[in-house]
Design an enzyme around this catalytic site. Structure first.
Site, short mmCIF file in Angstrom:
data_model
loop_
_atom_site.label_atom_id
_atom_site.label_comp_id
_atom_site.label_asym_id
_atom_site.label_seq_id
_atom_site.Cartn_x
_atom_site.Cartn_y
_atom_site.Cartn_z
N ASP A 188 0.78 -1.28 0.16
CA ASP A 188 -0.02 0.00 0.03
C ASP A 188 0.77 1.25 0.17
OD1 ASP A 188 -2.16 -1.66 0.27
OD2 ASP A 188 -2.22 -1.52 2.33
N GLY A 211 -4.37 -4.26 -3.77
CA GLY A 211 -5.67 -3.11 -4.03
C GLY A 211 -4.81 -1.94 -4.44
N GLN A 258 2.02 -6.07 -3.32
CA GLN A 258 2.29 -6.00 -2.03
C GLN A 258 3.78 -5.22 -1.83
OE1 GLN A 258 1.18 -9.58 -3.42
NE2 GLN A 258 -0.41 -8.56 -2.84
N THR A 309 -7.52 -0.86 0.89
CA THR A 309 -8.22 -0.93 -0.48
C THR A 309 -8.81 -2.17 -0.89
OG1 THR A 309 -6.07 0.54 -1.10
CG2 THR A 309 -7.75 -0.16 -2.82
N THR A 310 -8.47 -3.24 -0.26
CA THR A 310 -9.07 -4.44 -0.47
C THR A 310 -9.93 -4.87 0.42
OG1 THR A 310 -7.08 -5.11 -1.91
CG2 THR A 310 -8.57 -7.09 -1.14
N LEU A 368 3.74 12.34 1.26
CA LEU A 368 4.38 13.66 2.24
C LEU A 368 3.52 14.48 2.83
CD1 LEU A 368 7.22 14.40 3.09
CD2 LEU A 368 7.35 16.13 1.07
#
Ligand code: GDP
Ligand code: IMO
Ligand code: MG
Length: 424
Positions: free
Chosen positions: A12, A39, A224, A299-300, A332
Site C-alpha cells: 500500500d 488493491g 504487496q 483498499t481491498t 508527504l
C-alpha cells in the site's frame, strides 16, 4: 526502457499511482506476482479506481496489460474489474493478455483461507481471505491446481475438478467440520471463466520477449511490498509470493538484467495491515493522526492500517535486496501538521545495535528503534509541484531519508491525484 516498480514496505505504498503515471510513457504494464490480495488505487479527476488483478496501466486507453505466470488469478475479481472499467468506457479488448500458465484461485481456496484463519483464532495471520496462500500452496504441491490454459479443455477439467473437490472436502470436513463444496458449481463457474477470459489467454512469456526484442518499453508492476516477501519478509506474517523485486524475473520469465531501472515506492511513514512485527508502529495519537489524515484504510479489505514512523532500516533492506535505483516517496502531505517527525535509523536488539533489517520475526519483535528527530511543517503542500517550493523542513526531511537509505528520492507524492506529484 524497462522499469520495475516495487513496494519497499508492507504494501500500500502508492504503487498504483506511480504505475499509472509512468504508464503514460510505457507500452506494456505487467503484473508479475500476488493476486486479488492487492488493491492498487489510481485517482484521475473525480474517478477513483481500485485495481486488484488488472495492471494499473489499464486506465490508460492504449497501454497493453499483461497478467504474468506467477499471478494467482481470481477470475471473479478479474471479470468484475474488466466490467467496472467497461462501465467507464475503458475497454481492454486486444490489449489485455493473461498467462496460460497462471494458476486460478477457485472458491475452495477462499474457503480454505477463511477456515484456516478462523481456526487460528488470535494467532491468525490477518490475510485478505482472497485464497492467496491456499492457491500458491496448491501450485507448489502441483497435484490439485488449475491453470488458465486448463480452461481450454473443459471435459478434462471437469474430471480433474471432481478429484480436487473430493480431496478438499475430506480435508475441510476432517479439520474444520465444514460443509462440503460442490464440484458441479465450481465447474459451471469455470465454463463461464473460459467464455470470458480465454480470448485474453496466451503465452505471455513469448509475448514479452517478442515485445522486448521489438523495442517496446515495459513497466513491471509489483504487488504487496518487499517486507511481505515469502522468503525475504517477516515470515510467517508475509504473503505467499516473492513480492520483492526478486520475484519479478521468476514471476514473468523476463530476466532481471533486462530491467533498466528499479523504482522503489515507499510512504513518508510506514503502514501495515494484518499481524506481524512493526518496530516503528505508533499505536497512539500519532498513529491515529496519520491514519485519519492519510485515510489509511485497506483498499481491498477496508481494514484500518497500522501506522508508524518511517523505518530507514526496513527500507534500506528493501533497497539492498531489490537493487533499487531510486525511491518514490508518497504521502508527504499526510505528515503536514506534525511538530516533530521521526525516522528510525537503527535497531537495538538484545543490547546490540544494528542497521541491517533482520527478516526474522523473533529478532525483529525485540527491536527497539533508535530515532533521528526532525522538525515538521504546517504549510499545505498538496499543490506544490517543485521541490524547491516545499517548506524547508519538508525538504530537509526528504534529504534525511535519502541520507539514511542511500538512494535518491526522485518522485514525491503530495496527494492522491496524478498531478499531485513532484518530479526531481
Ligand atoms: P498500492 O497498493 O501501493 O497501490 O497503494 P494503495 O492504493 O493500496 O494505497 C495508497 C493510497 O494512498 C491510495 O488511496 C492512494 O490514492 C493514496 N495516495 C497515493 N499517493 C498519495 C500521496 O502522495 N498522498 C496522499 N494523500 N495519498 C496518496
Ligand atoms: P498491495 O499490492 C498490504 C498482507 C495481508 C496480510 C498478509 C498476508 O495493495 O500493496 P494474503 O492475503 O496475501 O495471504 O495476506 O499480507 N497483504 C497486503 N498488505 N497491501 C497489499 O497489497 C497486501 N497483500 C497482502 O494484510 O497481512
Ligand atoms: Mg494496496
Amino acid at each position: 526502457m524497462n522499469c520495475c516498480i516495487v513496494g519497499l514496505q508492507w504494501g500500500d505504498e502508492g504503487k498504483g499511482k506511480i504505475v499509472d503515471i509512468l504508464a503514460e510513457h510505457s507500452d506494456i504494464v505487467v503484473r508479475y506476482s500476488g493476486g486479488a490480495n492487492a488493491g492498487h488505487t489510481v485517482v484521475v479527476g473525480d474517478s477513483r479506481f481500485a485495481l486488484h488483478i488488472l495492471p494499473s496501466g489499464a486506465i490508460r486507453p492504449n497501454t497493453v496489460c499483461v497478467i504474468a505466470s506467477a499471478v494467482v488469478v481470481d477470475p471473479d475479481v478479474l471479470i468484475k474489474g474488466i466490467q467496472t472499467l467497461a462501465q467507464k468506457n475503458i475497454t481492454l479488448t486486444k490489449r489485455l493478455f493473461i498467462s496460460e500458465n497462471a494458476h486460478i484461485v477457485l472458491d475452495y481456496h477462499k474457503k480454505e483461507d477463511q477456515l484456516r484463519e478462523e481456526a487460528l483464532g488470535k494467532n491468525k495471520l490477518g490475510t485478505t481471505i482472497r485464497g492467496i496462500g491456499p492457491c500458491y500452496a496448491d501450485k507448489v504441491g502441483r497435484s490439485y491446481t488449475v491453470r488458465m490454459g486448463d480452461l481450454r479443455d473443459l471435459e478434462k477439467l471437469k474430471a480433474r475438478l471432481q478429484t480436487i473437490v473430493d480431496y478438499k472436502n475430506k480435508i475441510f470436513a476432517a479439520l474444520y467440520k465444514a460443509e462440503p463444496i460442490s464440484a458441479d458449481e465450481i465447474f459451471e463457474k469455470c465454463k463461464s471463466y473460459a467464455d470470458k477470459l480465454l480470448p485474453f489467454t496466451i503465452d505471455t512469456t513469448e509475448f514479452l520477449h517478442k515485445a522486448i526484442a521489438g523495442g517496446k518499453s515495459i513497466l513491471f508492476e509489483g504487488a504487496q511490498g518487499t517486507l511481505l516477501d515469502l522468503d525475504h519478509g517477516t515470515f510467517p506474517f508475509v504473503t505467499s509470493s516473492n513480492s520483492s523485486a526478486l520475484g519479478m524475473p521468476a514471476g514473468c520469465g523476463v530476466p532481471a538484467k533486462m530491467v533498466d531501472k528499479l523504482i522503489g515506492v515507499a510512504k513518508a511513514y510506514t503502514t501495515r495491515v494484518g499481524a506481524g512485527p512493526f518496530p516503528t508502529e505508533q499505536d497512539n495519537e500519532i498513529g491515529q493522526y496519520i491514519r485519519d489524515k492519510g485515510q489509511e484504510y485497506g483498499t481491498t479489505t477496508g481494514r484500518p492500517r497500522r501506522c508508524g514512523w518511517f523505518d530507514a532500516v526496513a527500507v534500506s533492506y528493501a533497497v539492498t535486496i531489490g537493487a533499487i535505483d531510486c525511491i518514490a516517496l508518497m504521502h508527504l502531505d499526510t505528515l503536514t501538521g506534525l511538530k516533530e517527525i521521526k525516522i528510525a535509523t537503527a535497531y537495538e536488539i538484545n543490547g546490540k545495535q544494528t542497521s541491517f533489517f533482520p527478516a526474522n520475526t523473533t529478532r525483529l519483535s525485540k527491536a527497539e528503534c533508535i530515532y533521528e528527530t526532525v522538525s515538521g511543517w504546517e504549510e499545505d503542500i498538496t499543490t506544490v509541484s517543485n521541490f524547491d517550493d516545499l517548506p524547508l523542513n519538508a525538504q530537509n526531511y526528504i534529504c534525511r531519508i535519502e541520507e539514511n537509505t542511500g538512494k535518491p528520492i526522485t518522485i514525491i507524492g503530495v496527494g492522491p491525484e496524478r498531478n499531485q506529484t513532484i518530479f526531481r
